[in-house]
Design a protein around this motif. Structure first.
Motif, mmCIF file in Angstrom:
data_model
loop_
_atom_site.group_PDB
_atom_site.id
_atom_site.type_symbol
_atom_site.label_atom_id
_atom_site.label_comp_id
_atom_site.label_asym_id
_atom_site.label_seq_id
_atom_site.Cartn_x
_atom_site.Cartn_y
_atom_site.Cartn_z
ATOM 1 N N GLN A 1 0.679 -24.164 -17.259
ATOM 2 C CA GLN A 1 0.659 -24.438 -16.076
ATOM 3 C C GLN A 1 1.801 -25.201 -15.352
ATOM 4 O OE1 GLN A 1 -2.005 -23.824 -13.832
ATOM 5 N NE2 GLN A 1 -2.164 -22.327 -15.246
ATOM 6 N N ARG A 2 2.622 -25.891 -16.121
ATOM 7 C CA ARG A 2 3.838 -26.643 -15.686
ATOM 8 C C ARG A 2 4.640 -25.420 -14.823
ATOM 9 N NH1 ARG A 2 7.070 -31.403 -18.588
ATOM 10 N NH2 ARG A 2 7.881 -32.658 -16.353
ATOM 11 N N LEU A 3 5.106 -24.427 -15.759
ATOM 12 C CA LEU A 3 5.866 -23.328 -15.188
ATOM 13 C C LEU A 3 5.500 -22.922 -13.885
ATOM 14 C CD1 LEU A 3 7.166 -21.142 -18.291
ATOM 15 C CD2 LEU A 3 8.527 -22.893 -16.926
ATOM 16 N N GLU A 4 4.009 -22.841 -13.939
ATOM 17 C CA GLU A 4 3.416 -22.308 -12.611
ATOM 18 C C GLU A 4 3.549 -23.293 -11.283
ATOM 19 O OE1 GLU A 4 1.330 -19.553 -10.262
ATOM 20 O OE2 GLU A 4 2.607 -19.285 -11.996
ATOM 21 N N GLY A 5 3.735 -24.429 -11.756
ATOM 22 C CA GLY A 5 4.089 -25.362 -10.677
ATOM 23 C C GLY A 5 5.221 -25.531 -10.428
ATOM 24 N N VAL A 6 6.278 -25.167 -11.184
ATOM 25 C CA VAL A 6 7.663 -25.040 -10.715
ATOM 26 C C VAL A 6 7.902 -23.846 -9.840
ATOM 27 C CG1 VAL A 6 10.026 -24.450 -11.279
ATOM 28 C CG2 VAL A 6 8.453 -26.245 -12.600
ATOM 29 N N ARG A 7 7.238 -22.809 -10.181
ATOM 30 C CA ARG A 7 7.406 -21.378 -9.576
ATOM 31 C C ARG A 7 6.953 -21.662 -8.128
ATOM 32 N NH1 ARG A 7 4.557 -16.928 -7.651
ATOM 33 N NH2 ARG A 7 2.564 -18.053 -8.321
ATOM 34 N N VAL A 8 5.470 -22.340 -7.649
ATOM 35 C CA VAL A 8 5.217 -22.535 -6.733
ATOM 36 C C VAL A 8 5.998 -23.373 -5.761
ATOM 37 C CG1 VAL A 8 2.845 -23.415 -5.367
ATOM 38 C CG2 VAL A 8 2.760 -22.056 -7.449
ATOM 39 N N ALA A 9 6.490 -24.398 -6.314
ATOM 40 C CA ALA A 9 7.362 -25.524 -5.727
ATOM 41 C C ALA A 9 8.563 -24.764 -5.218
ATOM 42 C CB ALA A 9 7.461 -26.672 -6.345
ATOM 43 N N GLY A 10 9.189 -23.685 -6.034
ATOM 44 C CA GLY A 10 10.371 -22.985 -5.599
ATOM 45 C C GLY A 10 9.972 -22.134 -4.311
ATOM 46 N N LEU A 11 9.005 -21.380 -4.561
ATOM 47 C CA LEU A 11 8.681 -20.518 -3.392
ATOM 48 C C LEU A 11 8.218 -21.262 -1.991
ATOM 49 C CD1 LEU A 11 5.946 -18.237 -5.035
ATOM 50 C CD2 LEU A 11 8.361 -17.511 -4.180
ATOM 51 N N LEU A 12 7.966 -22.625 -2.308
ATOM 52 C CA LEU A 12 7.557 -23.415 -0.831
ATOM 53 C C LEU A 12 8.684 -24.624 -0.651
ATOM 54 C CD1 LEU A 12 3.695 -23.865 -1.667
ATOM 55 C CD2 LEU A 12 4.798 -22.224 0.063
ATOM 56 N N HIS A 13 9.698 -24.484 -1.260
ATOM 57 C CA HIS A 13 10.756 -25.788 -1.068
ATOM 58 C C HIS A 13 11.223 -25.845 0.112
ATOM 59 C CE1 HIS A 13 13.761 -22.724 -1.913
ATOM 60 N NE2 HIS A 13 14.724 -23.809 -1.569
ATOM 61 N N ASP A 14 11.376 -24.669 0.949
ATOM 62 C CA ASP A 14 11.875 -24.682 2.422
ATOM 63 C C ASP A 14 11.026 -24.269 3.405
ATOM 64 O OD1 ASP A 14 14.525 -25.555 1.560
ATOM 65 O OD2 ASP A 14 15.379 -23.302 1.725
ATOM 66 N N LEU A 15 9.683 -24.815 3.253
ATOM 67 C CA LEU A 15 8.701 -24.443 3.984
ATOM 68 C C LEU A 15 9.038 -25.435 5.365
ATOM 69 C CD1 LEU A 15 6.134 -23.139 5.002
ATOM 70 C CD2 LEU A 15 4.741 -25.027 3.630
ATOM 71 N N GLY A 16 9.604 -26.581 5.185
ATOM 72 C CA GLY A 16 9.680 -27.593 6.443
ATOM 73 C C GLY A 16 10.580 -26.885 7.426
ATOM 74 N N LYS A 17 11.361 -25.919 7.003
ATOM 75 C CA LYS A 17 12.271 -25.211 8.027
ATOM 76 C C LYS A 17 11.645 -24.689 9.037
ATOM 77 C CE LYS A 17 16.352 -24.674 5.014
ATOM 78 N NZ LYS A 17 17.191 -23.834 4.447
ATOM 79 N N ILE A 18 10.405 -24.206 9.195
ATOM 80 C CA ILE A 18 9.804 -23.876 10.262
ATOM 81 C C ILE A 18 9.636 -24.910 11.393
ATOM 82 C CG2 ILE A 18 8.081 -22.482 8.869
ATOM 83 C CD1 ILE A 18 5.698 -24.241 9.165
ATOM 84 N N TYR A 19 10.034 -26.156 11.187
ATOM 85 C CA TYR A 19 10.001 -27.138 12.255
ATOM 86 C C TYR A 19 11.402 -27.292 13.000
ATOM 87 C CZ TYR A 19 10.251 -31.982 14.066
ATOM 88 O OH TYR A 19 10.507 -33.049 15.044
ATOM 89 N N ILE A 20 12.490 -26.575 12.259
ATOM 90 C CA ILE A 20 13.801 -26.647 12.744
ATOM 91 C C ILE A 20 13.967 -25.505 13.865
ATOM 92 C CG2 ILE A 20 16.221 -26.476 12.273
ATOM 93 C CD1 ILE A 20 14.645 -28.647 10.997
#
Length: 456
Positions: A309-328
């Motif tokens: 599960q820890r690997l899965e958490g890294v994968r999900v975080a990697g997929l979403l790490h730039d999600l905040g750019k929708i504000y730019i």
């Protein structure tokens, strides 16, 4: 001080009866009554409930002392001591059949009678207590939700509780003295018979076995079992006690739970992919960046020993790490030139925006924390919070290296791709200062060994 037992005397010779009463009184015993026949003895025992019966064998009436003793033992549970002049083999055998608590031959002295009464009373009290404890134990065992089967050292059944009886479809009387494999037909999941008796007798308690199948009256039942040897005086097993439970309900529950977890996982994946797509629609020039960062981050995390599960958490975080750019603003994201200080300052807000979006999502991992920290640096020069060292989670330190390597290796609106070697040189130079040294080492080893490729 324990009160002396009360005595019922059964003697048809008046003089002998008076002598016995007198002797008992001198010894301190209370005589409940003196009766001359077997019929009267049974009636008096039921009415008076004495502690001990002194019974002659040859009595007046149709019922002799042996017959009366049998009736009293069966109906009243009162110990009987035979006081008789007969000691022949036939009389002794008849008397033994009633399981008397003593046998005193006339003529007798006071010490003989006293000893017989005290021993009979003590033995009967002890047996009564043992029977009470046994009934209590059996009631307890019958109330538990597990089946319990006990055997002797030869593997023959000598006890089973109510639950075992229900699961096996037979009672204790039917099971007693039968071989265990006949009463308790166990199979492995491969269908082969399983004999746990030798292992249970020869091992330390408890012996546990899972994945077994019991053939019962309603069909095959999956069971888990615990077995323990009953130790004898010489250390060898005198028998085995086995406790087993029907796990079909648990298996069904686990199957439903796995199905629910799988549906939830699919829902999480679909939600993550929708968020990734939303982010990439705002920044088409970096389409695929988050997926590639996620792949490299997972490879790095696995090399560092993370799994499950820890690997899965890294994968999900990697997929979403730039999600905040929708504000730019889109014009800043796609600007074909370097950003001004003001524009770069606005760009630096995207980790915090990602945190605000994701902090309300109940992921199984602290994804929002990983995302807000992925631009932090070990020496405190990163953003948005200037965290340093161990204040930055390991997952975020992994994302930081993966993000830098992928970004420098890929095209950007304001520059061409710099190439993998330049990207690796950047993290190599920042090893131990800006970037976690163990993560950098894992990254360099990964590419040096040819174990990872962005095109893979």
């Amino acid at each position: 001080m324990t009160a002396k037992p009360t005595i019922l005397v059964v003697e048809d010779e008046t003089i002998v009866a008076m002598d016995i009463r007198h002797r008992l009184s001198n010894l301190g015993y209370a005589v409940a009554d003196v009766v001359p026949s077997g019929e009267q003895a049974v009636d008096a025992a039921q009415r008076l409930r004495p502690d001990v019966v002194l019974m002659d064998i040859m009595l007046a009436g149709a019922m002799d002392g042996v017959q009366a003793a049998g009736a009293i033992a069966q109906n009243c549970d009162i110990p009987v001591i035979f006081v008789t002049a007969y000691a022949d083999e036939e009389t002794l055998q008849r008397a033994k059949a009633t399981q008397p608590f003593g046998y005193v031959i006339k003529p007798f002295n006071d010490r003989e009678v006293y000893t017989a009464i005290e021993m009979a009373h003590y033995k009967h009290s002890t047996e009564r207590l043992r029977r009470k404890e046994r009934r209590w134990l059996e009631a307890t065992l019958d109330s538990v939700g597990e089946g319990i089967v006990a055997t002797d050292a030869t593997g023959r059944v000598n006890y089973l509780n109510a639950m075992a009886g229900r699961l096996l479809g037979l009672g204790l009387d039917q099971a007693r003295h039968r071989p265990l494999e006949r009463v308790f037909p166990l199979r492995g999941e491969d269908g082969q018979p399983v004999d746990l008796l030798p292992g249970a007798l020869g091992s330390e308690c408890p012996l546990r076995a899972e994945g077994l199948v019991l053939r019962g009256p309603a069909g095959e039942i999956p069971v888990d079992l615990t077995a323990c040897a009953v130790p004898g005086e010489n250390g060898e097993g005198r028998g085995v006690v086995m406790a087993f439970r029907d796990v079909s309900g648990r298996r069904e529950t686990m199957a439903r739970l796995r199905s629910t977890v799988e549906r939830l996982r699919q829902t999480v994946d679909a939600t993550v992919q929708a968020l990734v797509l939303t982010s990439e629609k705002r920044d088409p020039y970096t389409a695929g960046h988050q997926q590639r960062v996620a792949r490299l981050a997972v490879a790095l995390a696995a090399r560092l020993g993370m799994d499950g599960q820890r690997l899965e958490g890294v994968r999900v975080a990697g997929l979403l790490h730039d999600l905040g750019k929708i504000y730019i603003p889109a014009e800043i994201l796609s600007k074909p030139a370097r950003l001004t200080p003001m524009e770069f300052g606005l760009m630096q807000t995207h980790p915090g925006v990602g945190y605000e979006i994701l902090s309300g999502v109940p992921f199984p991992w602290p994804i929002a924390d990983f995302v807000v920290q992925h631009h932090e640096r070990l020496d405190g020069t990163g953003y948005p919070n200037g965290l340093a060292g161990e204040a930055i989670s390991l997952e975020a330190r992994i994302l930081a290296v993966a993000d830098v390597v992928e970004a420098m290796s890929s095209h950007r609106p304001y520059r061409a791709a710099l190439g993998l070697e330049v990207a690796l040189d950047e993290v190599r130079k920042g090893r131990g200062t800006r970037y976690d040294e163990t993560v950098v080492d894992a990254c360099l080893e990964l590419f040096a060994a040819g174990s990872f490729s962005f095109e893979g």
